[in-house]
Design a protein around this motif. Structure first.
Motif, PDB file in Angstrom:
ATOM      1  N   PRO A   1      52.740  32.284  35.782  1.00 20.27           N
ATOM      2  CA  PRO A   1      51.721  33.320  35.555  1.00 20.27           C
ATOM      3  C   PRO A   1      50.449  33.010  36.342  1.00 20.27           C
ATOM      4  O   PRO A   1      50.333  31.930  36.933  1.00 20.27           O
ATOM      5  CB  PRO A   1      51.469  33.223  34.051  1.00 20.27           C
ATOM      6  CG  PRO A   1      51.718  31.777  33.742  1.00 20.27           C
ATOM      7  CD  PRO A   1      52.845  31.350  34.644  1.00 20.27           C
ATOM      8  N   LEU A   2      49.501  33.975  36.326  1.00 18.03           N
ATOM      9  CA  LEU A   2      48.186  33.768  36.916  1.00 18.03           C
ATOM     10  C   LEU A   2      47.141  33.637  35.806  1.00 18.03           C
ATOM     11  O   LEU A   2      47.403  33.947  34.648  1.00 18.03           O
ATOM     12  CB  LEU A   2      47.807  34.943  37.832  1.00 18.03           C
ATOM     13  CG  LEU A   2      48.642  35.130  39.096  1.00 18.03           C
ATOM     14  CD1 LEU A   2      48.141  36.343  39.870  1.00 18.03           C
ATOM     15  CD2 LEU A   2      48.623  33.899  39.975  1.00 18.03           C
ATOM     16  N   ARG A   3      45.970  33.186  36.198  1.00 20.57           N
ATOM     17  CA  ARG A   3      44.835  33.123  35.278  1.00 20.57           C
ATOM     18  C   ARG A   3      43.762  34.108  35.713  1.00 20.57           C
ATOM     19  O   ARG A   3      43.459  34.202  36.906  1.00 20.57           O
ATOM     20  CB  ARG A   3      44.215  31.715  35.253  1.00 20.57           C
ATOM     21  CG  ARG A   3      45.120  30.627  34.733  1.00 20.57           C
ATOM     22  CD  ARG A   3      44.344  29.335  34.632  1.00 20.57           C
ATOM     23  NE  ARG A   3      45.180  28.217  34.201  1.00 20.57           N
ATOM     24  CZ  ARG A   3      44.702  27.044  33.785  1.00 20.57           C
ATOM     25  NH1 ARG A   3      43.395  26.849  33.765  1.00 20.57           N
ATOM     26  NH2 ARG A   3      45.514  26.089  33.409  1.00 20.57           N
ATOM     27  N   LEU A   4      43.220  34.832  34.752  1.00 22.07           N
ATOM     28  CA  LEU A   4      42.035  35.668  35.011  1.00 22.07           C
ATOM     29  C   LEU A   4      40.846  34.960  34.379  1.00 22.07           C
ATOM     30  O   LEU A   4      40.784  34.808  33.159  1.00 22.07           O
ATOM     31  CB  LEU A   4      42.201  37.058  34.425  1.00 22.07           C
ATOM     32  CG  LEU A   4      40.948  37.952  34.460  1.00 22.07           C
ATOM     33  CD1 LEU A   4      40.432  38.109  35.883  1.00 22.07           C
ATOM     34  CD2 LEU A   4      41.226  39.301  33.834  1.00 22.07           C
ATOM     35  N   ARG A   5      39.924  34.499  35.216  1.00 25.91           N
ATOM     36  CA  ARG A   5      38.734  33.805  34.715  1.00 25.91           C
ATOM     37  C   ARG A   5      37.536  34.744  34.844  1.00 25.91           C
ATOM     38  O   ARG A   5      37.284  35.299  35.920  1.00 25.91           O
ATOM     39  CB  ARG A   5      38.489  32.517  35.493  1.00 25.91           C
ATOM     40  CG  ARG A   5      37.277  31.722  35.006  1.00 25.91           C
ATOM     41  CD  ARG A   5      37.169  30.408  35.751  1.00 25.91           C
ATOM     42  NE  ARG A   5      38.314  29.557  35.474  1.00 25.91           N
ATOM     43  CZ  ARG A   5      38.597  28.449  36.171  1.00 25.91           C
ATOM     44  NH1 ARG A   5      37.831  28.093  37.188  1.00 25.91           N
ATOM     45  NH2 ARG A   5      39.659  27.717  35.854  1.00 25.91           N
TER      46      ARG A   5
ATOM     47  N   GLY B   1      43.875  35.015  22.025  1.00 23.41           N
ATOM     48  CA  GLY B   1      44.864  36.003  21.619  1.00 23.41           C
ATOM     49  C   GLY B   1      44.402  37.440  21.774  1.00 23.41           C
ATOM     50  O   GLY B   1      45.217  38.364  21.676  1.00 23.41           O
ATOM     51  N   ARG B   2      43.093  37.649  22.015  1.00 21.87           N
ATOM     52  CA  ARG B   2      42.589  39.017  22.173  1.00 21.87           C
ATOM     53  C   ARG B   2      43.165  39.645  23.448  1.00 21.87           C
ATOM     54  O   ARG B   2      43.188  39.016  24.505  1.00 21.87           O
ATOM     55  CB  ARG B   2      41.064  39.023  22.242  1.00 21.87           C
ATOM     56  CG  ARG B   2      40.387  38.749  20.919  1.00 21.87           C
ATOM     57  CD  ARG B   2      40.457  39.965  20.014  1.00 21.87           C
ATOM     58  NE  ARG B   2      39.979  39.689  18.676  1.00 21.87           N
ATOM     59  CZ  ARG B   2      38.691  39.674  18.325  1.00 21.87           C
ATOM     60  NH1 ARG B   2      37.771  39.918  19.224  1.00 21.87           N
ATOM     61  NH2 ARG B   2      38.348  39.420  17.076  1.00 21.87           N
ATOM     62  N   PRO B   3      43.628  40.904  23.362  1.00 20.22           N
ATOM     63  CA  PRO B   3      44.170  41.561  24.565  1.00 20.22           C
ATOM     64  C   PRO B   3      43.063  42.018  25.501  1.00 20.22           C
ATOM     65  O   PRO B   3      41.931  42.261  25.071  1.00 20.22           O
ATOM     66  CB  PRO B   3      44.935  42.751  23.991  1.00 20.22           C
ATOM     67  CG  PRO B   3      44.233  43.060  22.709  1.00 20.22           C
ATOM     68  CD  PRO B   3      43.757  41.745  22.165  1.00 20.22           C
TER      69      PRO B   3
ATOM     70  N   VAL C   1      46.913  50.923  39.271  1.00 18.17           N
ATOM     71  CA  VAL C   1      47.709  50.234  38.258  1.00 18.17           C
ATOM     72  C   VAL C   1      46.776  49.471  37.319  1.00 18.17           C
ATOM     73  O   VAL C   1      45.839  48.807  37.766  1.00 18.17           O
ATOM     74  CB  VAL C   1      48.706  49.246  38.899  1.00 18.17           C
ATOM     75  CG1 VAL C   1      49.567  48.582  37.827  1.00 18.17           C
ATOM     76  CG2 VAL C   1      49.586  49.971  39.918  1.00 18.17           C
ATOM     77  N   THR C   2      47.042  49.582  36.018  1.00 18.10           N
ATOM     78  CA  THR C   2      46.296  48.802  35.024  1.00 18.10           C
ATOM     79  C   THR C   2      47.195  47.684  34.513  1.00 18.10           C
ATOM     80  O   THR C   2      48.323  47.938  34.067  1.00 18.10           O
ATOM     81  CB  THR C   2      45.852  49.685  33.848  1.00 18.10           C
ATOM     82  OG1 THR C   2      44.986  50.713  34.349  1.00 18.10           O
ATOM     83  CG2 THR C   2      45.095  48.861  32.815  1.00 18.10           C
ATOM     84  N   PHE C   3      46.704  46.458  34.585  1.00 20.32           N
ATOM     85  CA  PHE C   3      47.474  45.286  34.172  1.00 20.32           C
ATOM     86  C   PHE C   3      46.967  44.801  32.813  1.00 20.32           C
ATOM     87  O   PHE C   3      45.828  45.061  32.428  1.00 20.32           O
ATOM     88  CB  PHE C   3      47.346  44.169  35.216  1.00 20.32           C
ATOM     89  CG  PHE C   3      47.877  44.552  36.566  1.00 20.32           C
ATOM     90  CD1 PHE C   3      49.207  44.364  36.881  1.00 20.32           C
ATOM     91  CD2 PHE C   3      47.038  45.108  37.523  1.00 20.32           C
ATOM     92  CE1 PHE C   3      49.708  44.724  38.122  1.00 20.32           C
ATOM     93  CE2 PHE C   3      47.515  45.473  38.770  1.00 20.32           C
ATOM     94  CZ  PHE C   3      48.864  45.275  39.071  1.00 20.32           C
ATOM     95  N   GLN C   4      47.833  44.068  32.117  1.00 21.51           N
ATOM     96  CA  GLN C   4      47.509  43.597  30.779  1.00 21.51           C
ATOM     97  C   GLN C   4      47.550  42.068  30.731  1.00 21.51           C
ATOM     98  O   GLN C   4      48.222  41.419  31.536  1.00 21.51           O
ATOM     99  CB  GLN C   4      48.502  44.161  29.748  1.00 21.51           C
ATOM    100  CG  GLN C   4      48.646  45.675  29.774  1.00 21.51           C
ATOM    101  CD  GLN C   4      47.377  46.399  29.407  1.00 21.51           C
ATOM    102  OE1 GLN C   4      46.607  45.930  28.548  1.00 21.51           O
ATOM    103  NE2 GLN C   4      47.124  47.551  30.019  1.00 21.51           N
ATOM    104  N   GLY C   5      46.845  41.506  29.757  1.00 20.46           N
ATOM    105  CA  GLY C   5      46.864  40.062  29.553  1.00 20.46           C
ATOM    106  C   GLY C   5      46.300  39.714  28.194  1.00 20.46           C
ATOM    107  O   GLY C   5      45.899  40.603  27.427  1.00 20.46           O
ATOM    108  N   ARG C   6      46.256  38.425  27.889  1.00 21.24           N
ATOM    109  CA  ARG C   6      45.694  37.957  26.619  1.00 21.24           C
ATOM    110  C   ARG C   6      44.835  36.721  26.865  1.00 21.24           C
ATOM    111  O   ARG C   6      45.150  35.891  27.719  1.00 21.24           O
ATOM    112  CB  ARG C   6      46.799  37.613  25.616  1.00 21.24           C
ATOM    113  CG  ARG C   6      47.472  38.841  25.030  1.00 21.24           C
ATOM    114  CD  ARG C   6      48.351  38.513  23.837  1.00 21.24           C
ATOM    115  NE  ARG C   6      48.913  39.728  23.263  1.00 21.24           N
ATOM    116  CZ  ARG C   6      48.309  40.472  22.369  1.00 21.24           C
ATOM    117  NH1 ARG C   6      47.108  40.107  21.931  1.00 21.24           N
ATOM    118  NH2 ARG C   6      48.873  41.563  21.900  1.00 21.24           N
ATOM    119  N   VAL C   7      43.753  36.622  26.102  1.00 20.65           N
ATOM    120  CA  VAL C   7      42.855  35.474  26.216  1.00 20.65           C
ATOM    121  C   VAL C   7      43.584  34.231  25.735  1.00 20.65           C
ATOM    122  O   VAL C   7      44.155  34.219  24.633  1.00 20.65           O
ATOM    123  CB  VAL C   7      41.571  35.702  25.398  1.00 20.65           C
ATOM    124  CG1 VAL C   7      40.695  34.455  25.439  1.00 20.65           C
ATOM    125  CG2 VAL C   7      40.811  36.912  25.927  1.00 20.65           C
TER     126      VAL C   7
END
Length: 407
Positions: A256-260, A274-276, A287-293
């Motif tokens: 996976p990647l990290r969004l900082r 855990g927050r989306p 495109v809208t991408f999703q992730g979790r903290v």
């Protein structure tokens, strides 16, 4: 005949008077008599579309910006010194963990291994070990010690007999002294043999370590990918002489990647693991991408007054790349209650937002304050209550107080 003469000013005055009388007579002529039966036309209601404002549970979000980072980034270096024989990857090459990246010249390392193996075999033979025997053999089981022990025990038996005979006067003192010297010499030889075997065992351990090191050097001459990813940098070319530790390639893990990103201090207390979150990047703006903290900084940056957070991003499709700039929305208040209306009900003009509410069959103008947007619906923070009827069809054509009809 009589003649009347008037001045110019008098003529104007007479003309104005006659005109006023004519207008008054005209108006009187058009006035309907009370019993004519004609009345004014009633106001006609304008048909409009309307929906009721709804109270919904929404996830309140805060907008942040950040950068996509590789989960891992490894600079693969040479662990041994030598000539780079070949390199099989280049910029952008996709590799899986364990794939061959480069190869050093192995000839010298192969010779070092063979030399270490020969030295170890020679030391084992010297100690009397056969193939399959353990290096940690008991010294008493070796031929060298067995021979020395036999000589020692023989000398000890003779010395003990000489002691008895000398005590009874049956042998001369000279023979007794010779037996004693022989015994002590055999005892020392026996102890020396034990020490020598122990030293040889230590030597074997040392030679085995040298052989293991030679095997490692030979294996290290083959450079393999430490993780699955792509080559970000190629540092060297085939034929170069490399020192130990010289970089060869840089490999980045793409999934996976990290969004900082940095969250403003007022919202820091509302962020939890855990927050989306959702985000977009300029390269794929549609495109809208999703992730979790997944990670939170333990402290707020005193210079920016913000909290650094990291989210894990699934990138199995490999559409995203490390380094992309991201615009994200992170949930700070999940399940918060809000009054929602369709976006088509809002009329905006010079920075002001308003809607028309149907009250008593008429359109009533309300100024509103907007909040969160979710799809086609917008939160009204102020100005509309739940269940009020809001005009949605062409509200910009409706006037305040206008009579309206909802089909």
């Amino acid at each position: 005949m009589m003649t009347f003469t008037t001045s110019g000013r008098g003529a104007v005055h007479i003309f104005v008077t006659l005109l006023a009388l004519a207008l008054l007579s005209s108006c009187s002529g058009r006035t309907n008599p009370p019993d004519s039966g004609v009345s004014a036309q009633p106001e006609k209601a304008v048909p409009v579309k309307a929906v009721r404002a709804e109270e919904r549970a929404i996830d309140r979000r805060v907008e942040i910006v950040g950068t996509l980072l590789a989960e891992d980034e490894v600079v693969v270096s040479s662990e041994v010194e030598g000539v780079l024989d070949r390199i099989d990857v280049d910029l952008g090459s996709f590799v899986r963990q364990g794939d061959l990246l480069a190869q050093m010249d192995q000839r010298e390392f192969q010779l070092q291994l063979e030399q270490a193996q020969a030295a170890l075999a020679q030391a084992r033979v010297r100690l009397g070990l056969r193939a399959g025997d353990s290096d940690e053999i008991d010294p008493e089981e070796t031929p060298l010690v067995r021979q020395a022990r036999a000589a020692y025990e023989d000398a000890k038996s003779k010395y003990e007999s000489a002691q008895k005979l000398y005590a009874t006067g049956d042998i001369a003192e000279q023979r007794y002294i010779e037996a004693e010297k022989t015994f002590k010499a055999r005892e020392a030889a026996y102890q020396s043999a034990v020490y020598e075997v122990r030293d040889q065992r230590a030597g074997i351990r040392r030679l085995r370590a040298q052989m293991a090191l030679a095997q490692k050097n030979l294996a290290d001459a083959t450079i393999r990918a430490p993780l699955t990813g792509s080559v970000a940098v190629k540092h060297v070319s085939a034929g170069e002489y490399l020192k130990a530790g010289a970089p060869i390639v840089t490999v980045v893990k793409l999934n996976p990647l990290r969004l900082r990103a940095d969250v403003p201090e007022p919202y820091a207390a509302s962020i939890a693991v855990g927050r989306p979150l959702s985000f977009t990047v300029d390269a794929l703006s549609h495109v809208t991408f999703q992730g979790r903290v997944t990670r939170l900084s333990p402290s707020v940056n005193p210079e920016t007054r913000s909290l650094t957070v990291e989210a894990q991003i699934d990138n199995r499709a490999l559409k995203l790349k490390p380094g992309y700039f991201a615009r994200a929305e992170i949930v700070v208040q999940p399940g918060s209650k809000a009054v929602m209306i369709p976006g088509s009900a809002i009329v905006s003009y010079v920075g002001l937002n308003k809607v028309f509410i149907v009250e008593g069959g008429r359109a009533t103008e309300r100024r509103i304050k907007l909040g969160t947007r979710t799809d086609d619906w917008v939160e009204v923070v102020e100005g509309v209550r739940p269940n009020e009827l809001v005009i949605t069809g062409n509200p910009s054509r409706v006037r305040d107080g206008q009579l309206v009809e909802v089909p």
